[in-house]
Design a protein around this motif. Sequence first.
Motif, PDB file in Angstrom:
ATOM      1  N   PRO A  91     -10.133 108.756  54.634  1.00 56.07           N
ATOM      2  CA  PRO A  91     -10.541 109.340  56.060  1.00 56.07           C
ATOM      3  C   PRO A  91     -10.297 110.028  56.068  1.00 56.07           C
ATOM      4  O   PRO A  91      -8.962 110.685  55.515  1.00 56.07           O
ATOM      5  N   ARG A 146     -11.148 105.446  61.929  1.00 58.40           N
ATOM      6  CA  ARG A 146     -11.895 104.467  62.939  1.00 58.40           C
ATOM      7  C   ARG A 146     -11.519 104.710  64.292  1.00 58.40           C
ATOM      8  O   ARG A 146     -10.280 105.537  64.726  1.00 58.40           O
ATOM      9  N   GLY A 167     -15.044 110.131  59.810  1.00 58.75           N
ATOM     10  CA  GLY A 167     -14.784 109.047  59.369  1.00 58.75           C
ATOM     11  C   GLY A 167     -12.583 109.868  59.821  1.00 58.75           C
ATOM     12  O   GLY A 167     -12.301 109.982  59.255  1.00 58.75           O
ATOM     13  N   GLU A 223     -22.046 100.101  62.480  1.00 57.17           N
ATOM     14  CA  GLU A 223     -20.815 101.170  62.062  1.00 57.17           C
ATOM     15  C   GLU A 223     -20.689 102.764  62.727  1.00 57.17           C
ATOM     16  O   GLU A 223     -20.035 103.097  62.508  1.00 57.17           O
ATOM     17  N   SER A 271     -16.950 104.110  62.754  1.00 51.68           N
ATOM     18  CA  SER A 271     -16.281 105.291  62.085  1.00 51.68           C
ATOM     19  C   SER A 271     -16.536 106.945  63.263  1.00 51.68           C
ATOM     20  O   SER A 271     -16.912 106.624  63.797  1.00 51.68           O
ATOM     21  N   ASP A 280     -16.776 109.626  63.756  1.00 48.27           N
ATOM     22  CA  ASP A 280     -18.175 109.863  62.486  1.00 48.27           C
ATOM     23  C   ASP A 280     -18.378 111.083  64.515  1.00 48.27           C
ATOM     24  O   ASP A 280     -19.659 110.280  65.091  1.00 48.27           O
TER      25      ASP A 280
END
Length: 420
Positions: free
Chosen positions: A16, A54, A415, A377, A386, A388
């Motif tokens: 990450p 996260r 990430g 997720e 995550s 993203d």
Amino acid sequence: MTDEHVIGYARTDFEPGQDGVLTDIGWLATCADHGSQHEVHAITDAAIAYSGGRIDWVGPARDLPGMYRDRRAHSAEGRMVIPGLVDCHTHLVFGGWRADEFRRRLAGESYLDIAASGGGIKRTMKQTREASGDALKDHAMACLREMSRLGVTTVECKSGYGLSLDDELRILRTVAELQSQTPQRLIGTLLAAHVVPPEFDKEAYIGMIVNELIPAVSREKLAVFNDIFVEEGAFTSDDARRVLGAGLQHGLRPKLHVDQLHDVGGGHLAAEVGAISADHLEFTSPAGRKAMAAAGTVAVCLPFASLYLNQPPMDGRAFIEDGVEVAVATDFNPGSAPSYDLPLALMLACTMSRLTPAEALKGATLMAARALDLDHEVGSIEPGKSADFVELSADNVDQWLYHFRPNVCKRTWIGGRALS
Ligand code: NIG
Ligand code: FE
């Protein structure tokens, strides 16, 4: 999120990004996991704080809690930000193209006639079997890179051009290898039941899938889902019950290619077998839609396939009005959908399938994540998920999909790591 909730290939090589805050977001679509498909839960002048890959916090920038203020800040320069796009239906790994079939279809030949005369899926099967492992992998990786530049951070990858025990396993092992080389999250789906290959009769092929291939795929953890193409010239609903039932016994959840060229009763079949998604659905009946709504099956809209095959598009509006969640995906493959441009598919889902731009966006984020059982997720910008997200140079979702321009994605984050 604990590891036991994470499905798909292990992403052991993924590191990450550093802890940080994305600021100066002009318009943020969180696509949060509540409300109707039309509600993207937008925030103007927003910020996102993240750590360990996260999301910790999201909200109006002026409300950013003090504890995040000394983190490294990155400016979105007033851009619009959306969750990382999820392409929940692709046939990513294949050898060779079929541009001549494109030309033949434009001259009036049908997709099924071309397939019956030696073209179509079986032709790609031959080219895929003949391709070297490196050629297959390099081609798929090049496509994945381009997809990441368009903002696509999660990709479902089906087999289906191997059509033998070894060749289907080879494709899924290729996807597993790709996972160790890309930050994108990849999800494998076994689509051995795409068509019957020339070496087998149908009974023997299904027997091989059920008795050998499914157990091997499950043992090696090469796929999460099991898909089948129910259509004239491919497989029947009874075949689907058998193949999908066998998959379930080995932990592979059902998906379906149905009602693409004819109404094969795909909506009812999806409900009966407990499919997580049913995809295509150009010819699904109103009763089929209602069966899907009752079963909670996600409907996956694939505008490229309808467009390239000159089919009436799926009636996305009707599905939503009947209470079905609609995901949008590319169906990227060398025959019916030779494009991985998911933003373009979103625009077409609006113009062809009558989704609103907001519904299309939620369709390629939260609903697509649901079609992959990954909505815990990815798919929305909410704490715990995550980190993203995608920076687009557009004002808001309506303007983005209306004034459609060559790639407006300026930066893709996976990430908490910005891809160069
Ligand atoms: O999803 N419909 C079946 N399979 C693919 C097309 C595959 C091909 O033409 O190579 C699809 O459209
Ligand atoms: Fe497909």
